[in-house]
Design a protein around this motif. Sequence first.
Motif, PDB file in Angstrom:
ATOM      1  N   HIS A 184       0.850  -1.195   0.000  1.00 29.59           N
ATOM      2  CA  HIS A 184       0.000   0.000   0.000  1.00 29.59           C
ATOM      3  C   HIS A 184       0.882   1.240   0.000  1.00 29.59           C
ATOM      4  O   HIS A 184       2.084   1.141   0.281  1.00 29.59           O
ATOM      5  CB  HIS A 184      -0.957   0.019   1.197  1.00 29.59           C
ATOM      6  CG  HIS A 184      -0.288  -0.007   2.548  1.00 29.59           C
ATOM      7  ND1 HIS A 184       0.121  -1.174   3.159  1.00 29.59           N
ATOM      8  CD2 HIS A 184       0.060   0.994   3.401  1.00 29.59           C
ATOM      9  CE1 HIS A 184       0.678  -0.888   4.337  1.00 29.59           C
ATOM     10  NE2 HIS A 184       0.666   0.420   4.502  1.00 29.59           N
ATOM     11  N   VAL A 186       0.711   5.335   1.354  1.00 34.04           N
ATOM     12  CA  VAL A 186      -0.081   6.228   2.204  1.00 34.04           C
ATOM     13  C   VAL A 186       0.138   7.676   1.809  1.00 34.04           C
ATOM     14  O   VAL A 186       1.279   8.101   1.589  1.00 34.04           O
ATOM     15  CB  VAL A 186       0.311   6.022   3.680  1.00 34.04           C
ATOM     16  CG1 VAL A 186      -0.471   6.968   4.579  1.00 34.04           C
ATOM     17  CG2 VAL A 186       0.063   4.572   4.092  1.00 34.04           C
ATOM     18  N   HIS A 267       4.310   7.190   3.143  1.00 39.30           N
ATOM     19  CA  HIS A 267       5.132   5.977   3.154  1.00 39.30           C
ATOM     20  C   HIS A 267       4.690   4.969   2.112  1.00 39.30           C
ATOM     21  O   HIS A 267       3.547   4.972   1.660  1.00 39.30           O
ATOM     22  CB  HIS A 267       5.268   5.358   4.548  1.00 39.30           C
ATOM     23  CG  HIS A 267       4.087   4.622   5.098  1.00 39.30           C
ATOM     24  ND1 HIS A 267       3.156   5.198   5.920  1.00 39.30           N
ATOM     25  CD2 HIS A 267       3.700   3.322   4.971  1.00 39.30           C
ATOM     26  CE1 HIS A 267       2.258   4.287   6.286  1.00 39.30           C
ATOM     27  NE2 HIS A 267       2.549   3.135   5.721  1.00 39.30           N
ATOM     28  N   ALA A 269       4.636   0.935   1.544  1.00 41.83           N
ATOM     29  CA  ALA A 269       4.767  -0.334   2.261  1.00 41.83           C
ATOM     30  C   ALA A 269       5.157  -1.423   1.267  1.00 41.83           C
ATOM     31  O   ALA A 269       4.468  -1.655   0.275  1.00 41.83           O
ATOM     32  CB  ALA A 269       3.473  -0.693   2.966  1.00 41.83           C
ATOM     33  N   PHE A 333       8.835  -0.092  10.437  1.00 43.32           N
ATOM     34  CA  PHE A 333       8.905   1.175   9.707  1.00 43.32           C
ATOM     35  C   PHE A 333      10.312   1.741   9.778  1.00 43.32           C
ATOM     36  O   PHE A 333      10.956   1.688  10.818  1.00 43.32           O
ATOM     37  CB  PHE A 333       7.921   2.179  10.317  1.00 43.32           C
ATOM     38  CG  PHE A 333       6.491   1.747  10.200  1.00 43.32           C
ATOM     39  CD1 PHE A 333       5.697   2.194   9.158  1.00 43.32           C
ATOM     40  CD2 PHE A 333       5.941   0.855  11.119  1.00 43.32           C
ATOM     41  CE1 PHE A 333       4.374   1.779   9.038  1.00 43.32           C
ATOM     42  CE2 PHE A 333       4.619   0.429  11.007  1.00 43.32           C
ATOM     43  CZ  PHE A 333       3.843   0.894   9.966  1.00 43.32           C
ATOM     44  N   GLU A 346       7.741   1.133   4.874  1.00 43.66           N
ATOM     45  CA  GLU A 346       7.266   0.100   5.791  1.00 43.66           C
ATOM     46  C   GLU A 346       7.613  -1.237   5.159  1.00 43.66           C
ATOM     47  O   GLU A 346       7.491  -1.400   3.942  1.00 43.66           O
ATOM     48  CB  GLU A 346       5.741   0.233   5.957  1.00 43.66           C
ATOM     49  CG  GLU A 346       5.086  -0.923   6.710  1.00 43.66           C
ATOM     50  CD  GLU A 346       3.558  -0.769   6.799  1.00 43.66           C
ATOM     51  OE1 GLU A 346       3.028   0.304   6.423  1.00 43.66           O
ATOM     52  OE2 GLU A 346       2.908  -1.732   7.234  1.00 43.66           O
TER      53      GLU A 346
HETATM   54 FE   FE2 Z   1       1.378   1.408   6.236  1.00 41.19          FE
END
Ligand code: FE2
Length: 378
Positions: A184, A186, A267, A269, A333, A346
């Motif tokens: 994902h 963000v 961020h 991931a 993280f 992440e």
């Molecule tokens: Fe995340």
Amino acid sequence: MSENTIPQLEKILPEAADFLPLLGTDHIELIVGNAKQSAFYYMTAWGFQPFAYKGLETGSKDSVSYVLKQDKIVLVLTTPLHSGGVLNKHLNDHGDGVKSIALWVEDATKSWEETTKRGAKSAFEPEVRKDDNGEVVLSAIHTYGETIHVFVERHNYNGVFMPGYRAWNPEYKPEDAGLKYIDHMVGNVNWGEMNTWGKFYAEVMGFAQIISFDDKDISTEYTALMSKVMSNGNGRIKFPINEPAKGRKKSQIEEYIDYYEGSGCQHIALATDDIVKTVTALKARGVDFLYVPETYYDDILERVGEIKEDLEPLKKLGILIDRDEDGYLLQLFTKPVLDRPTMFFEIIQRHGATSFGKGNFKALFEAIEREQESRGTL
Ligand code: FE2
């Protein structure tokens, strides 16, 4: 999780509209101050492999781009070669950061038409790029801040990356770190904008909201945030969107907005199927992670239940654990990877869990606040 209000993905996703079928993330483009050295960092520290290049030697007079790859993850690092252009303004305003979250589609023209028809602001109209290996169709729309979504249609292309690039095959190829795909990405959005962008992903791109929390769910003594997680229909693209909330002091989201000078990607991931191996490798190569106090692990198994992994290596590496109704996840993280306290990564390994580690947020935010304190921004 007891107070769970998180709906299950499969119950929600059929509702996500299918006017914008997305096959996956195509690539992420970062505008950086020095693409050559950034490429070296992502290869050496993160195990990305050299993949493609464009620059003066390929006839690109205004900018240089290095393309790196690790399994399904493709990073494009771009630097302007002169002053005064739009890329320079991006750099000047934001520092190094994500410009484009490019999405892989069957039809880039239709994707642009469907989204602009629903209110998206066009970044550029559909255009065909050709070389001896075929053609790629690109189009793009604006999302939060100065970030764009490029739609990439590449089923008629057999070359490396896309027209304009040549294969980049240096002798230096550090070992990969076991990173597989983008789980994902963000976005941090400015005060009061979370609902605007949640609605944008729902109405313009046909995403469904799968998770939402507010400052009552996630707050520490100082930090508060609100978040909505938007997912496309097949669940391959997930965009959590954070907005700062008023806390006692400046939240990490607010710090991001201040230093990025607006909304942007907070961020990325990256998924692995062996987080212990991946994080061990990344640490050995100099990647800096946030740490939580050892007491985090004292009652962890009571909180998350049985897990397959041995706890000791997780504890040694500071890997966090959370469980939802579908399973559990392991995550960790990094500290910001840029000079400004903006973007970080992440590392995530999912064992069925479909959520994002809400149970870890408090411990995590307290770790971030220790970092903020050291930067004098708390
Ligand atoms: Fe995340």
